[in-house]
Write a protein that holds these residues in place. Structure first.
Motif, mmCIF file in Angstrom:
data_model
loop_
_atom_site.group_PDB
_atom_site.id
_atom_site.type_symbol
_atom_site.label_atom_id
_atom_site.label_comp_id
_atom_site.label_asym_id
_atom_site.label_seq_id
_atom_site.Cartn_x
_atom_site.Cartn_y
_atom_site.Cartn_z
ATOM 1 N N GLY A 8 8.125 -14.959 -13.375
ATOM 2 C CA GLY A 8 8.822 -15.836 -14.331
ATOM 3 C C GLY A 8 9.167 -17.176 -13.737
ATOM 4 O O GLY A 8 9.195 -18.200 -14.423
ATOM 5 N N GLY A 9 9.454 -17.191 -12.423
ATOM 6 C CA GLY A 9 9.754 -18.465 -11.807
ATOM 7 C C GLY A 9 11.230 -18.784 -11.744
ATOM 8 O O GLY A 9 11.617 -19.929 -11.572
ATOM 9 N N LYS A 10 12.107 -17.738 -11.856
ATOM 10 C CA LYS A 10 13.538 -18.004 -11.783
ATOM 11 C C LYS A 10 13.927 -18.173 -10.313
ATOM 12 O O LYS A 10 13.489 -17.421 -9.458
ATOM 13 C CB LYS A 10 14.300 -16.811 -12.399
ATOM 14 N N GLU A 11 14.779 -19.161 -10.057
ATOM 15 C CA GLU A 11 15.157 -19.426 -8.668
ATOM 16 C C GLU A 11 16.107 -18.353 -8.168
ATOM 17 O O GLU A 11 17.005 -17.915 -8.900
ATOM 18 C CB GLU A 11 15.823 -20.810 -8.557
ATOM 19 N N VAL A 12 15.913 -17.912 -6.925
ATOM 20 C CA VAL A 12 16.801 -16.931 -6.304
ATOM 21 C C VAL A 12 17.798 -17.700 -5.458
ATOM 22 O O VAL A 12 17.411 -18.408 -4.523
ATOM 23 C CB VAL A 12 16.003 -15.974 -5.404
ATOM 24 N N THR A 13 19.090 -17.570 -5.802
ATOM 25 C CA THR A 13 20.070 -18.315 -5.013
ATOM 26 C C THR A 13 20.818 -17.385 -4.080
ATOM 27 O O THR A 13 21.438 -17.827 -3.124
ATOM 28 C CB THR A 13 21.067 -19.027 -5.926
ATOM 29 N N ASN A 14 20.761 -16.090 -4.358
ATOM 30 C CA ASN A 14 21.483 -15.121 -3.543
ATOM 31 C C ASN A 14 20.672 -14.826 -2.284
ATOM 32 O O ASN A 14 19.610 -14.236 -2.338
ATOM 33 C CB ASN A 14 21.684 -13.836 -4.370
ATOM 34 N N LYS A 15 21.215 -15.275 -1.145
ATOM 35 C CA LYS A 15 20.459 -15.141 0.109
ATOM 36 C C LYS A 15 20.236 -13.666 0.475
ATOM 37 O O LYS A 15 19.239 -13.328 1.099
ATOM 38 C CB LYS A 15 21.207 -15.828 1.266
ATOM 39 N N GLU A 16 21.189 -12.765 0.088
ATOM 40 C CA GLU A 16 21.071 -11.348 0.452
ATOM 41 C C GLU A 16 19.776 -10.764 -0.099
ATOM 42 O O GLU A 16 19.113 -9.973 0.537
ATOM 43 C CB GLU A 16 22.280 -10.551 -0.082
ATOM 44 N N GLU A 17 19.455 -11.196 -1.315
ATOM 45 C CA GLU A 17 18.291 -10.628 -1.985
ATOM 46 C C GLU A 17 17.003 -10.903 -1.196
ATOM 47 O O GLU A 17 16.068 -10.106 -1.188
ATOM 48 C CB GLU A 17 18.198 -11.257 -3.389
ATOM 49 N N ILE A 18 16.996 -12.043 -0.551
ATOM 50 C CA ILE A 18 15.783 -12.476 0.145
ATOM 51 C C ILE A 18 15.661 -11.805 1.517
ATOM 52 O O ILE A 18 14.581 -11.650 2.054
ATOM 53 C CB ILE A 18 15.837 -14.021 0.324
ATOM 54 N N LYS A 19 16.815 -11.399 2.088
ATOM 55 C CA LYS A 19 16.837 -11.012 3.505
ATOM 56 C C LYS A 19 15.747 -10.018 3.876
ATOM 57 O O LYS A 19 15.086 -10.176 4.891
ATOM 58 C CB LYS A 19 18.199 -10.413 3.863
ATOM 59 N N GLY A 20 15.528 -9.005 3.070
ATOM 60 C CA GLY A 20 14.586 -7.967 3.484
ATOM 61 C C GLY A 20 13.153 -8.250 3.109
ATOM 62 O O GLY A 20 12.268 -7.461 3.377
ATOM 63 N N VAL A 21 12.902 -9.408 2.472
ATOM 64 C CA VAL A 21 11.550 -9.649 1.956
ATOM 65 C C VAL A 21 10.562 -9.855 3.110
ATOM 66 O O VAL A 21 10.845 -10.562 4.064
ATOM 67 C CB VAL A 21 11.554 -10.914 1.055
ATOM 68 N N HIS A 22 9.407 -9.211 3.001
ATOM 69 C CA HIS A 22 8.361 -9.433 3.992
ATOM 70 C C HIS A 22 7.313 -10.342 3.369
ATOM 71 O O HIS A 22 6.806 -10.064 2.288
ATOM 72 C CB HIS A 22 7.723 -8.094 4.408
ATOM 73 N N TRP A 23 6.992 -11.420 4.047
ATOM 74 C CA TRP A 23 6.064 -12.401 3.465
ATOM 75 C C TRP A 23 4.630 -12.073 3.846
ATOM 76 O O TRP A 23 4.328 -11.738 4.979
ATOM 77 C CB TRP A 23 6.427 -13.818 3.939
ATOM 78 N N ALA A 24 3.767 -12.198 2.856
ATOM 79 C CA ALA A 24 2.366 -11.841 3.081
ATOM 80 C C ALA A 24 1.700 -12.806 4.061
ATOM 81 O O ALA A 24 0.843 -12.427 4.850
ATOM 82 C CB ALA A 24 1.622 -11.867 1.756
ATOM 83 N N SER A 25 2.084 -14.088 3.968
ATOM 84 C CA SER A 25 1.525 -15.070 4.911
ATOM 85 C C SER A 25 2.659 -16.000 5.257
ATOM 86 O O SER A 25 3.653 -16.077 4.535
ATOM 87 C CB SER A 25 0.401 -15.858 4.231
ATOM 88 N N TRP A 26 2.533 -16.707 6.351
ATOM 89 C CA TRP A 26 3.556 -17.707 6.654
ATOM 90 C C TRP A 26 2.865 -19.041 6.905
ATOM 91 O O TRP A 26 2.247 -19.250 7.924
ATOM 92 C CB TRP A 26 4.376 -17.319 7.889
ATOM 93 N N THR A 27 2.980 -19.922 5.897
ATOM 94 C CA THR A 27 2.410 -21.265 6.093
ATOM 95 C C THR A 27 3.472 -22.339 5.878
ATOM 96 O O THR A 27 3.149 -23.512 5.780
ATOM 97 C CB THR A 27 1.248 -21.521 5.118
ATOM 98 N N CYS A 28 4.730 -21.915 5.766
ATOM 99 C CA CYS A 28 5.794 -22.889 5.517
ATOM 100 C C CYS A 28 6.268 -23.515 6.821
ATOM 101 O O CYS A 28 6.285 -22.865 7.863
ATOM 102 C CB CYS A 28 6.973 -22.198 4.837
ATOM 103 N N VAL A 29 6.700 -24.776 6.728
ATOM 104 C CA VAL A 29 7.136 -25.451 7.955
ATOM 105 C C VAL A 29 8.638 -25.361 8.141
ATOM 106 O O VAL A 29 9.145 -25.731 9.189
ATOM 107 C CB VAL A 29 6.718 -26.938 7.964
ATOM 108 N N SER A 30 9.381 -24.928 7.107
ATOM 109 C CA SER A 30 10.816 -24.769 7.351
ATOM 110 C C SER A 30 11.199 -23.328 7.104
ATOM 111 O O SER A 30 10.594 -22.633 6.297
ATOM 112 C CB SER A 30 11.632 -25.722 6.481
#
Length: 1969
Positions: A482-504
């Motif tokens: 849907g594209g809704k922004e996640v503002t709650n940092k806790e929700e993101i903590k456990g996420v495993h990223w498929a690739s890492w190409t971000c610079v920050s």
């Protein structure tokens, strides 16, 4: 915390896709091994088509843009862009650097070419002047440099058939260069009428001076010499970019996509149109072509390389292709196969196979592509476009699936989700759109949290989240789809990223430097399995980090190759490779990933050498794994050796201050004192910040340094000798392998290294010009020929020298961190090591550069700080000592093992015959076996071990050891505390020398009746020193605080010491035990003094501005002196003990009464009368003179007066010790000055009997003892002192000729302006009125009359085709000297005038000329060495020193055949005023007219400049080598004489000392001659001759001449000396004198010239004859036996020569000049027949038609008519006040026309007799008259005027003729007018400021010659009505040719010079019938 170290894996470049075809040309060749060499981005590529393999050359730091192949086809030269671009010459087989050429170009290197035998390389820069440089590339040395052109140069080539010739071409020009000496001289190609002037793009040279060139319009232009002879039209239809010559002929390639092959005579063989072949396409453009045998290589604009086999020409083979112009941003890797996809602004998408290294698919799109992604299943490929759309293709056949355009701005990033269901598309308008793949890419959602453009996206592994980065550096998260922004940092903590190409993000914090917030990292990709991360940034660097890296500033490995920005980087699907793409270089790099486990196998492949090395220098995290620096090293790294004022700055500063003080009048100053000082002994050794600076010499003396002194200590005799050549702190010292020479390096703005002999203490060579601030390490090579040095500038520059020649061989930036040591490899002279803070580097020399590799530590250790290094038993083995006490053992660049050697840093190590010795901070000396396995023996430095013969006391046990050296059965040890010890192998230790430890030394007192002194220092010690022969420290005592002053009591029993905490103590002077102490003040006690006599009172001065007075007996304070506004600096008692004189920091001089301390005011007159017990004051009238001219910059810190009150010694902040006569009244007293201390001299004291002076150096911690040598006591030894700063204001005498010569300003021809003040519009710019009488082409009217009456009627007229110089009457004597010489045993003489050198045969008078100078010659000399017979050097005027053709230059040429042997372009701006050959004839000395009057020494045959230095700030007149020397010379000039020595590359000078003779003073010196035993004679302005022994004046020959002595000559064969001066002829005296060798007796010669005064400017002595050149332009030969004079050459004395006329029938001509003479010259007899002195300047002269009368017009308005036969005046008249400009007889002899500058022409009727009454005159002439011509019938007169108008008048009425038709019908008797339609073509385009001055039409009426302000004579056809007519030019005159005439019968042309007062006779060469 793993991020603290760089990852252990490695990337290796495996393949580069691409070729640089854009903006480059001629960059693709076959090597000898049939490989192909080219470049892309910053990498040189060698590709083998057979093996399909690439090798890479990576020595460049930026884009390569030019390439040349060596004729043997193995070596390659490449040039790059950049601020400081360099050229690399490398081997295409090994891809290793052979040579680096740098420090010449800026911006970039546009073209390169090797010469025929490959020894030299030429390069062209991209700077504004497009500089052309020629290199001796093997030595890395520039041979020559010149400005190339004002516009771009595209190609340059050596002429392979003529030596030393080159051709360059470019925008609208082609230039033909010749290299002679160091001068590159261009001639522009003449396009003429054969072809259009246009841009030439490429060229090739052929035989017979032919050059073929390709032009912008596709034609080929063929040149012969410098002229275009033919064009081959339409060779190509568009620009020809490349031309390649081979054995068979030439190949050309153009913008039309065609290749054409031509045979050797450029006849066409065949044409290959690549656009028509199967690989061709529209718009294919060829940039490079190479033809070898039957193969042709072609490089195109679009980055393809084709190979064509000639007989299958329609099937070119594509070897390489890459993206074309436009940025390359899109990169994606296939999820399952080894494929990479790229897309670029060239609108193509390409798929590359990473295994086959080939392009396997390509598809062109409609829009530029900015990003790409491949779906997980590898079926779909999505491309994001620049216009905001995206397209999806099928991977297998590149067909379109869908095209979506929802956005207007570029799509910068898109990625498929890991489950393959969604595509996220990031756009530059800050949004991310989500599309469903299965739903034919229907939009599902959008993410709009960002405020800036989207840069990176990553999906989570479960495809539920998306993270983005944007241009603001923000990181945001969205829920998918849907594209809704996640503002709650806790929700993101456990996420495993498929690739890492971000610079920050936290995981990649470490990729950013610590303190920077810039976003220059373009792309990142993480490798989870290998735990590494790659990044790509804007600087072309790829970095490898550990992953994750959390702390900022993590360590990394870096790789270079891309040029500017690397736009994207990705791991391949299986993490085997990394793919990176370059934006501007549009290339694709494929790197092989070598993980840690495989590194071991890869190690034997040495890391690729590159200038920027692969281990990170820049990573700047806190090094947790490296221990804290040792405190001592820490201290040392913080030392800065920068000075506010360097001694080199003094002359400049002085000049500035003098300028400001011009107004001040100066009293006659006291002379310098008669006493002088000699350095006797120095206590001290510099150990606190230097290492390994102590050695045994050959004969067992000890050499070391302290302050600015090199010391040689003889331990048997306890004496020292000193090298005093340095003027600031010496920081390092190295010993030559033969142990007889020493190299020392010092602090300075341009610090010097001196190599000197320990026996003679003379400098052998001085090296300068390569370092800044200081030299901290030096080392000799094993053969002793080379020297390496390291500077303390920010990049710690390393320089390798050939020290004897003083040549810099190679230079490189060492490291950002401090370097402590440099060591040269004893086995391979091209290798060396440097070691320092956290590094050790291994270097090898490559041409002018050095290539460094960091030591590779591996797993064994860490990058430690290295303090010392030595080489072992093979060239591979090296050992270094670390700051932690280990010894590292290296093989090649790899660390093999470490051995614990000391507690604390290892400061010094030394290799022995079998083993090593080390010394450390722990005070232990350790002996080791040859592999550092076992420690054989240790010696601890302890007091207990001190032997009885020691010269002093050890302050502490185990002092830190800084230097060790072995020899003579002992170990020599230097400590940080400034001690030098000798350790016997059996154990006992002898102390030899010691000084204070670190901390400033200020306190100094001498004993009242013994030769001892006391010092107290900030190192918290009080020391007593013996000054008598034992020279040692007698006692020492530690204090609780440092001290600044001390004083002995008058009886010598007590010693008072002032401490830095405000307390002071009194100690027993013998035992140093306390007697009493007080603590009344808080601030430093700055001076302490006992009252004289019984020493009843003690005055104690402190920094808190008070002086306390104590009663010594009662130990009570009895008074306080108040009233000072600043800290107290000096205190003195008067002899009665009642009065104190005080100096303060605010420069107050105060007086207080003792003992109460009441302030007194004493007028300065009274102060002198008071008798002071001591004088240490620096203020007051008595010592006003001690303050230097630059008193604001430097402070006088101390002074001391001798007890006889005669001599005042001072010490100052610049380290000078000076002696003045006391009292030193008046400003800027004269002094003697001594340099030995480095910076501040803090204190000076005379001993009790004035026999010695003791001085203290503040920062150099040394105590120096000088002996005082009384006035009478004078050994003849070099005086160390220099005379005072300001030249005395008494002037050096006056003489008009000298002043004139000194003030003359020389302008170059090109800048000369008009000599006549004309105004108005130049003829070629005037609008022409149409003539009334335009006749129809066929006309019945009678034919037009002749323009000009001609005299050879009936003969066939032959035009004149050339003029050849035959005779010159003139000699430049007015402002030059020593410029007439004998050649060939007196048969010929050589001299110069204007811009020509003249060889004149004495017997016949015939002349031959050297005409290669392009401007006035100012000096001339002849080589006296028999090997160089008849070799002449001449120096000329010039403009700026920019090495261009108008720069001043010196020509060396053969006088007989006039061949140029060498041309030296100089750095002397304005001109060269003196030249001199050395004794061997190989060196040439030149002096410039620039403000510094630079002196330069050349090796003239090679054109190499050896040394150069500012000579003097006033004019130097002459500088000459001693006749027996190649290194000693003398310069003389305005109020100075200097004695010079050439040492290596340095010029050392000593001023002449005049103070040795009573009443002698420095005068202006004009000439120099030499005698045996180092005698020098100088001629002065007063007529005296000074005689010098070395540099000391030993006597004067008073009044050798009555006027200035302008010339002196030393005869080599018998030593007799000739002098020439300015004198009135008298019976006894003459202007020329011949003297004996000592200048004691002489014989005078009179010159019978009839002049009132003879002024001799040049003398030369041959066999029995003396040759004299005079100010009045005569050259006279005087016989020695009979004193007979024979005048060989005459000339006018002063110019311009305005009047010139040729005899109507004979080969005579007359000239009239400003010198008031009219002279008659005979061309046939080549001499002057007669001269008439008129007493006024003459302006014009004319013969009557029969030749029996002469009319002369004068500058004062008078004119005279003489009869030729008797030279009697027939008549004279003065009707005008202003000068007469032209005078003419009418052809019928009736009238005389007189034209003047009063805008008038007067007519006189000659038939009325000599009364000469005016009958009429011409009215309404608008400006002054220039020339006049009568018509043939005497009825008309044409007048040219100063407003560029020509008028015709009737004769004799004077009415103007206005009717054009009448004018056109007139036939003129003569034509000398520069105006009129008939001569419009003589005016040139370049005449803005300058005019044509004169013209003359030949008697035949068909040729015309002109003379102009540029000094040119030009030959035209007559008439020449078209503008800018064709002509021939003839050079030779100085600016302003004033008049020109044909002689009768048109046999000769005579031209008269303005500035050069010379008459040139040119022979006319007629065309054959």
């Amino acid at each position: 915390m793993a991020a603290r170290s760089a990852p252990n894996c490695h990337l290796r470049l495996e393949w580069v896709y691409g070729y640089r075809g854009h903006q480059c040309r001629n960059n693709l060749y076959y090597t000898a091994a049939k490989e192909i060499v080219y470049f892309v981005a910053g990498v040189g590529v060698v590709y083998s088509p057979r093996e399909h393999r690439q090798k890479f050359y990576r020595g460049h730091s930026d884009d390569i843009i030019s390439l040349a192949l060596h004729p043997e086809r193995v070596l390659v030269a490449t040039g790059q862009v950049g601020k400081e671009p360099y050229i690399c010459v490398w081997d295409s087989y090994t891809v290793q650097t052979i040579s680096i050429l740098k420090d010449a170009h800026t911006h970039g290197i546009a073209c390169l070419a090797f010469d025929l035998d490959g020894q030299r390389l030429v390069s062209v820069g991209l700077d504004s002047k497009n500089a052309v440089c020629v290199w001796d590339w093997k030595r890395g040395k520039m041979l020559s440099m010149a400005p190339g052109h004002t516009d771009r140069i595209f190609d340059i080539s050596w002429d392979l058939y003529q030596p030393n010739k080159l051709v360059s071409c470019g925008v609208k020009h082609i230039k033909f260069w010749s290299l002679c000496g160091n001068a590159l001289t261009p001639k522009r190609g003449v396009f003429g009428k054969t072809g259009d002037l246009q841009t030439i793009l490429c060229l090739a040279c052929a035989r017979d001076e032919l050059t073929y060139s390709g032009a912008l319009n596709g034609d080929i232009y063929v040149w012969k010499g410098i002229n275009l002879i033919r064009t081959i039209q339409g060779a190509h239809t568009a620009g020809i970019f490349s031309m390649n010559a081979c054995e068979e002929g030439f190949a050309t390639g153009g913008r039309d996509g065609c290749i054409r092959l031509w045979d050797l005579t450029f006849k066409p063989i065949t044409v290959i149109d690549l656009r028509e072949t199967d690989q061709g396409y529209k718009g294919l453009s060829v940039r490079s072509v190479c033809w070898r045998g039957d193969h042709i290589l072609v490089g195109t604009q679009d980055s393809e390389i084709f190979e064509i086999v000639v007989h299958e020409r329609n099937k070119p083979f594509l070897i390489m292709q890459g993206h074309c112009e436009g940025e390359l941003w899109a990169l994606a890797v296939h999820p399952t196969k080894p494929l990479a996809v790229t897309g670029s602004d060239d609108r193509s998408v390409r798929i590359w196979s990473l295994i086959d290294h080939a392009l396997i698919a390509r598809c062109n799109m409609e829009e530029p592509i900015r990003c790409a992604a491949v779906n997980v299943d590898g079926i779909h490929l999505a491309l994001g476009m620049k216009d905001g759309s995206f397209t999806v293709l099928r991977v297998r056949d590149m067909t379109e699936v869908v095209h979506v355009k929802d956005r207007k701005e570029a799509i910068h990033e898109l990625k498929y989700s890991p489950d393959g269901t969604y595509l996220a598309v990031g756009c530059n308008d800050s949004s991310v759109d989500i599309y469903g793949v299965a739903q034919r890419y229907k939009k599902f959602g959008e993410c709009v949290g960002s405020l800036s453009f989207i840069t990176h996206l990553d999906w989570s592994s479960d495809s539920r989240y998306l993270q983005t980065n944007d241009g603001n550096g923000k990181r945001l998260f969205y829920r998918m789809p849907g594209g809704k922004e996640v503002t709650n940092k806790e929700e993101i903590k456990g996420v495993h990223w498929a690739s890492w190409t971000c610079v920050s993000g936290l995981e990649v914090n470490g990729i950013w430097p610590k303190y920077s917030d810039i976003n220059d990292i373009n792309s990142v990709d993480g490798n989870y399995i290998g735990q590494v991360l790659v990044t790509a940034d804007d600087y072309g660097i790829i970095k490898l980090f550990r992953y994750p890296c959390l702390r900022k500033g993590a360590k990394f490995k870096k790789y270079i190759g891309h040029s500017a920005h690397v736009t994207n980087i990705r791991w391949s699907h299986d993490y085997q490779w990394v793919i990176s793409i370059g934006g501007a270089d549009h290339s694709v790099f494929q790197w092989k990933f070598i993980p840690e486990r495989k590194l071991k196998d890869a190690l034997h492949i040495a890391p690729q050498e590159s200038l920027a090395d692969s281990n990170s220098d820049e990573s700047d995290s806190d090094l947790s794994d490296v221990p804290e620096l040792d405190s001592e090293i820490e201290q040392e790294t913080q030392l800065t050796y920068r000075r506010q004022v360097y001694k080199e700055d003094l002359p400049q500063l002085k000049e500035q201050y003098k300028e400001r003080q011009k107004g001040g009048t100066s009293k006659r100053r006291e002379r310098a004192p008669g006493n002088s000082l000699r350095l006797h002994f120095v206590h001290g050794y510099r150990g606190y910040d230097c290492r390994s600076n102590l050695f045994y010499t050959q004969i067992g003396e000890i050499v070391y340094h302290v302050a600015a002194v090199g010391v040689i200590y003889n331990r048997q005799q306890n004496t020292q000798r000193f090298y005093l050549g340095h003027d600031d702190d010496i920081l390092c010292l190295a010993l030559h392998p033969l142990k007889d020479y020493v190299a020392t390096g010092q602090v300075g703005r341009d610090p010097s290294i001196h190599i000197w002999d320990t026996e003679t203490i003379k400098p052998l060579s001085v090296l300068k010009g390569c370092h800044q601030y200081g030299v901290c390490a030096v080392d000799f090579s094993a053969d002793g020929k080379r020297l390496a040095s390291v500077g303390i500038d920010d990049s710690h520059t390393i320089v390798l020298w050939d020290w004897k020649k003083g040549e810099k061989l190679s230079v490189a930036r060492g490291s950002k961190d401090k370097i402590f040591v440099v060591k040269m490899n004893p086995y391979v002279p091209d290798k060396l090591i440097t070691a320092g803070i956290k590094h050790v580097k291994f270097w090898r020399r490559a041409g002018g550069g050095l290539i460094g590799r960091k030591g590779y530590v591996g797993t064994l250790g860490k990058n430690d700080t290295m303090m010392c290094a030595v080489y072992g038993w093979t060239e591979e083995m090296a050992f270094s000592g670390t700051s932690t006490g280990d010894v590292c053992i290296w093989r090649d660049v790899f660390l093999v093992k470490t051995v614990k050697a000391h507690d604390g840093p290892v400061f010094s190590m030394h290799a022995l015959e079998k083993g090593f010795v080390t010394g450390g901070k722990d005070g232990v000396v350790a002996l080791w076996d040859d592999s550092f396995e076992r420690c054989l023996k240790t010696y601890a430095i302890k007091r207990a071990a001190l032997a009885p013969g020691s010269k002093g006391l050890l302050l502490e046990d185990n002092p830190s050891i800084r230097a060790i050296s072995l020899g003579h059965g002992h170990i020599l040890v230097g400590t940080k505390n400034g001690e030098i010890l000798e350790v016997d192998k059996s154990g006992p230790i002898t102390l030899l020398v010691q000084g204070h430890m670190e901390g400033e030394v200020w306190g100094l007192a001498t004993h009242p009746y013994l030769p001892i002194c006391a010092t107290v220092s900030d190192d918290k010690t009080l020391r007593i020193w013996d000054l008598s022969p034992s020279h040692c420290m007698l006692a020492v005592r530690k204090l609780k605080k440092g001290g600044r002053c001390c004083c002995f009591s008058p009886d010598g029993k007590a010693l008072a010491v002032g401490l830095n905490d405000g307390s002071f103590l009194m100690a027993n002077a013998d035992t140093l035990e306390d007697l009493v102490s007080f603590h009344h003040r808080k601030d430093i006690i700055s001076d302490i003094r006992f009252s004289p006599g019984s020493g009843k009172y003690l005055a104690v001065a402190s920094h808190d501005s008070f002086i306390d007075i104590y009663n010594v007996m009662s130990s009570k304070r009895v008074g306080i002196c108040k009233g000072a506004t600043s800290y107290i600096t000096h205190v003195d008692w008067d002899i009665r003990g009642k009065l104190l004189q005080v100096n303060t920091g605010a420069k107050e001089q105060l007086f207080f009464e003792a003992p109460r301390g009441k302030k007194q005011t004493i007028p300065s007159v009274e102060v002198e009368k008071i008798c002071w017990a001591s004088w240490t004051s620096v203020l007051g009238l008595c010592c006003e003179g001690i303050w230097p001219v630059i008193g604001e910059v430097t402070d006088i810190t101390a002074s001391c007066l001798t007890s006889d009150k005669m001599v005042l010694a001072t010490g100052d902040d610049l380290g000078f010790v000076k002696l003045f006569r006391y009292p030193a009244k008046g400003k800027f007293g004269k002094f003697k000055r001594y340099v030995a201390h480095s910076t501040h001299v803090t204190n000076v004291r005379w001993t009790y009997d004035d026999s010695m002076l003791v001085t203290l150096g503040g920062a150099d911690m040394s105590l120096m003892v000088w002996t005082n040598e009384m006035e009478g006591y004078r050994e003849k030894r070099p005086c160390d002192s220099e005379e005072s700063d300001t030249d005395s204001e008494e002037d050096g005498g006056y003489d008009s000729d000298v002043t004139r010569e000194n003030e003359i300003s020389y302008t170059i021809r090109a800048l000369s302006t008009n000599i006549r003040p004309m105004f108005g519009v130049k003829p070629h710019l005037q609008q022409k009125e149409p003539s009334v009488d335009e006749r129809p082409p066929v006309s019945r009217a009678p034919p037009r009359p002749e323009k000009l009456q001609t005299n050879n009627v009936g003969k066939k007229k032959r035009p004149i085709e050339d003029l050849v110089l035959e005779l010159v009457f003139g000699y430049r004597g007015r402002d030059c000297r020593n410029n007439v010489h004998y050649l060939n045993d007196g048969d010929d003489i050589i001299y110069h005038t204007a811009s020509i050198g003249i060889l004149h045969n004495v017997a016949t008078g015939t002349q031959s000329f050297y005409q290669e100078h392009n401007d006035d010659i100012l000096c001339l000399t002849v080589n006296q060495h028999p090997k160089f017979i008849n070799v002449v050097a001449t120096g000329q005027v010039g403009d700026l020193a920019d090495m261009s053709a108008t720069a001043p230059s010196i020509h060396i040429w053969d006088a007989m055949n006039k061949q140029t042997l060498s041309i030296l372009r100089c750095y002397h701006s304005k001109g060269v005023c003196s030249v001199s050959f050395s004794a061997t004839g190989k060196l040439l000395l030149s002096v410039g007219l620039d403000p510094e009057h630079t002196i330069t020494i050349w090796r003239w045959q090679e054109g190499a400049k050896i040394a150069s230095r500012a000579g003097h700030n006033r004019r130097i007149f002459v500088a000459e080598f001693r006749p027996d020397s190649d290194s000693q010379f003398v310069s003389v000039g305005v109020k100075h004489v200097k004695f010079w020595t050439l040492a290596g590359r340095a010029l050392l000078s000593k001023k002449g000392l005049v103070s040795t003779l009573e009443d002698a003073r420095m005068q202006t010196m004009l000439a120099v001659a030499f005698g045996a035993n180092n005698l020098t004679f100088t001629g002065t302005i007063s007529g005296d001759v000074c005689v010098w022994k070395d540099h000391i004046l030993c006597r004067t020959v008073a009044r050798a001449h009555n006027g200035p002595v302008f010339a002196m000559f030393t005869t080599l064969r018998d030593g007799l000396i000739v002098t020439g001066g300015k004198e009135r002829p008298s019976r006894e005296g003459g202007a020329v004198k011949l003297w004996d060798q000592e200048l004691r007796r002489c014989r005078a010669f009179r010159l019978d010239t009839g002049q009132a005064t003879d002024c001799v400017r040049s003398v030369c002595r041959g066999k029995g004859k003396i040759l004299v050149g005079t100010r009045s332009a005569e050259i006279i030969e005087v016989g020695e036996k009979n004193a007979a004079c024979n005048i060989l050459v005459n000339g006018h004395v002063d110019g311009p020569i305005w009047g010139l006329v040729t005899h109507p029938s004979r080969d005579f001509f007359l000239s009239a000049a400003e010198d008031g003479t009219v002279r008659l010259w005979d061309i046939a007899d080549k001499k002057m027949l007669n001269k008439v002195n008129l007493g006024h300047a003459a302006r014009t002269v004319c013969y009557s038609p029969e030749g029996d009368m002469v009319a002369i017009g004068m500058k004062n308005g008078e004119f005279i008519i003489l009869l030729v036969s008797s030279l009697k005046i027939w008549g004279k008249k003065r009707d005008r006040r202003c000068s007469i400009h032209d005078i003419r007889f009418s052809p019928d002899s009736r009238f005389l026309a007189v034209g003047s500058s009063e805008n008038s022409v007067d007519f006189y009727d000659l038939t009325l007799g000599p009364t000469l009454s005016r009958i009429s005159y011409c009215r309404d002439i608008p400006s002054f008259v220039i020339q006049m011509d009568f018509s043939a019938d005497s009825r008309y007169l044409q007048v040219s005027t100063g407003c560029y108008k020509r008028h015709v008048y009737e004769v004799p009425s004077g009415k103007p003729v206005l009717d054009q038709a009448t004018m056109d019908r007139i036939t003129w008797a003569t034509w000398t007018s520069i105006l009129g339609d008939e001569v419009l073509g003589i005016w040139s385009r370049h005449a803005e400021k300058a005019n044509v001055n004169c013209a003359c039409v030949s008697h035949s009426g068909i040729s015309l010659v002109t003379g102009d302000d540029f000094g040119m004579v030009k030959l035209f056809d007559f008439p020449c009505p078209e503008k800018f007519a064709k002509h021939k030019r003839f050079l030779g005159h100085s600016p302003h040719v004033t008049n020109i005439r044909f002689t009768s019968g048109d046999r000769h042309v005579v031209s008269a010079g303005g500035d050069d007062c010379s008459l040139f006779v040119w022979k006319c060469v007629h065309m054959p019938h």
